[in-house]
Design an enzyme around this catalytic site. Structure first.
Site, short mmCIF file in Angstrom:
data_model
loop_
_atom_site.label_atom_id
_atom_site.label_comp_id
_atom_site.label_asym_id
_atom_site.label_seq_id
_atom_site.Cartn_x
_atom_site.Cartn_y
_atom_site.Cartn_z
N ASN A 1 60.17 42.77 45.92
CA ASN A 1 60.34 41.76 45.16
C ASN A 1 60.62 40.33 45.76
OD1 ASN A 1 60.70 42.97 42.50
ND2 ASN A 1 63.05 43.45 42.89
N ARG B 1 59.89 51.99 53.83
CA ARG B 1 60.79 51.14 52.81
C ARG B 1 62.01 51.67 52.32
NH1 ARG B 1 57.95 49.74 48.05
NH2 ARG B 1 59.52 47.93 47.83
N CYS C 1 64.69 45.30 48.00
CA CYS C 1 64.35 46.47 49.06
C CYS C 1 64.03 45.73 50.67
CB CYS C 1 62.99 46.88 48.56
SG CYS C 1 62.84 47.34 46.84
#
Length: 331
Positions: free
Chosen positions: A79, A16, A2
């Site tokens: 992540n 995002r 991401c």
């Protein structure tokens, strides 16, 4: 993987991309002020700031990917595989022998946003926090994450690693995935020669060069989908971005900024013939309390205004992601 970014015009925006090979069932979720948030180690918080964001709701609990609260503070988890590390619950905090606050990873976003109005207040809370490796349930193991926290004045990155909790000032207002944030920032040194302007030749005074195309000042800007390249590209795009300060111009520009690292199906192949794609992109006007998003097959911008809901309620308000787009015929 991401990418997250902030953007400021007249209002402050944060958002995002969520890039993955499948969806858990994402919903724009409003947590009103009187919804009881049950923390595993810190009791129940019955009254708190209202918040809105994208979440997977399990057992009537919002597992937020990102959210922002009514005071304008935003937070997103991305992540951070192979680098994230969490602790066992600290018994001193559980027994009241210290001011350590044991917070499970899955409840980190509501823990901060329920009580902090600014980044400075979040920093105060982070002095006492112990992020624990407590799972939500047996179906949801701990996600390997790091976080960006921002308001209109400042931005930080939070990384829990094997050597402790790291809190970095984030002057670019961008976060992707690996490597750790301090390495991402150092890597920007390699791109200091990039420019939005046409380049001047420094190669040799004995050669004449032809600036045969516009945009040559950004030659060398990464274009691949790796997390380090996405960090550089979004940082350059955001920090050279120009738009009007009205809502429509600001929101449109923000989606263009994150659109620079969209992941298209087929370009990032995983095992079993699966592909990572940009499942959704969001833009949060934290000043006005509006959550905008697009999805992979629906590029029409959808909006949920938290202030149109009953923020004094005690039940979650949920809007499933709109994933089907429409084509407007003009003849």
């Amino acid at each position: 993987m991401c990418t997250a970014a902030t953007y400021k015009t007249k209002d402050f925006y944060m958002g995002r991309t969520l890039d993955y090979e499948f969806s858990y069932g994402d919903e724009v979720t409003v947590t009103p002020r009187n919804y009881p948030i049950n923390f595993r180690f810190m009791g129940v918080r019955n009254n708190h700031f209202a918040m809105i964001g994208m979440a997977h709701v399990a057992d009537d609990y919002p597992l937020y990917y990102e959210a922002f609260n009514e005071k304008g503070l935003g937070m997103a988890g991305l992540n951070f595989v192979d680098n994230a590390a969490y602790s066992e619950p600290d018994l001193r905090g559980l027994n009241g022998e210290s001011n350590i606050e044991n917070v499970a990873v899955f409840e980190f976003i509501p823990w901060i946003l329920s009580q902090c109005a600014t980044v400075d207040e979040a920093k105060e809370r982070l002095q006492f926090i112990n992020l624990t490796n407590t799972q939500f349930n047996e179906m949801f193991p701990c996600a390997n994450l790091h976080w960006i926290i921002a308001d209109k004045e400042s931005c930080i990155t939070v990384e829990s690693m094997s050597d402790g909790l790291h809190i970095y000032d984030n002057p670019v207002g961008v976060l992707t995935n690996n490597p750790p944030f301090n390495i991402q920032m150092f890597n920007l040194n390699n791109y200091m020669g990039l420019s939005a302007k046409q380049p001047e030749s420094n190669f040799s005074d004995r050669l004449d060069f032809n600036r045969y195309s516009r945009g040559m000042g950004a030659l060398g800007l990464p274009g691949d989908l790796s997390s380090q390249s996405r960090f550089v590209k979004v940082a350059f795009t955001k920090m050279n971005s120009v738009s009007g300060d009205d809502e429509k111009s600001s929101v449109s520009q923000f989606f263009h900024i994150l659109g620079s690292v969209d992941q298209q199906r087929g370009c990032c192949q995983l095992d079993d013939d699966k592909y990572e794609i940009t499942i959704y992109t969001c833009c949060c006007n934290t000043t006005k309390g509006i959550y905008y998003y697009t999805s992979y097959d629906n590029h029409q911008i959808c909006a949920v205004d938290m202030h149109k809901e009953n923020l004094d309620g005690d039940k979650l308000v949920r809007y499933p992601l709109i994933t089907d787009g429409e084509i407007r015929a003009v003849n």
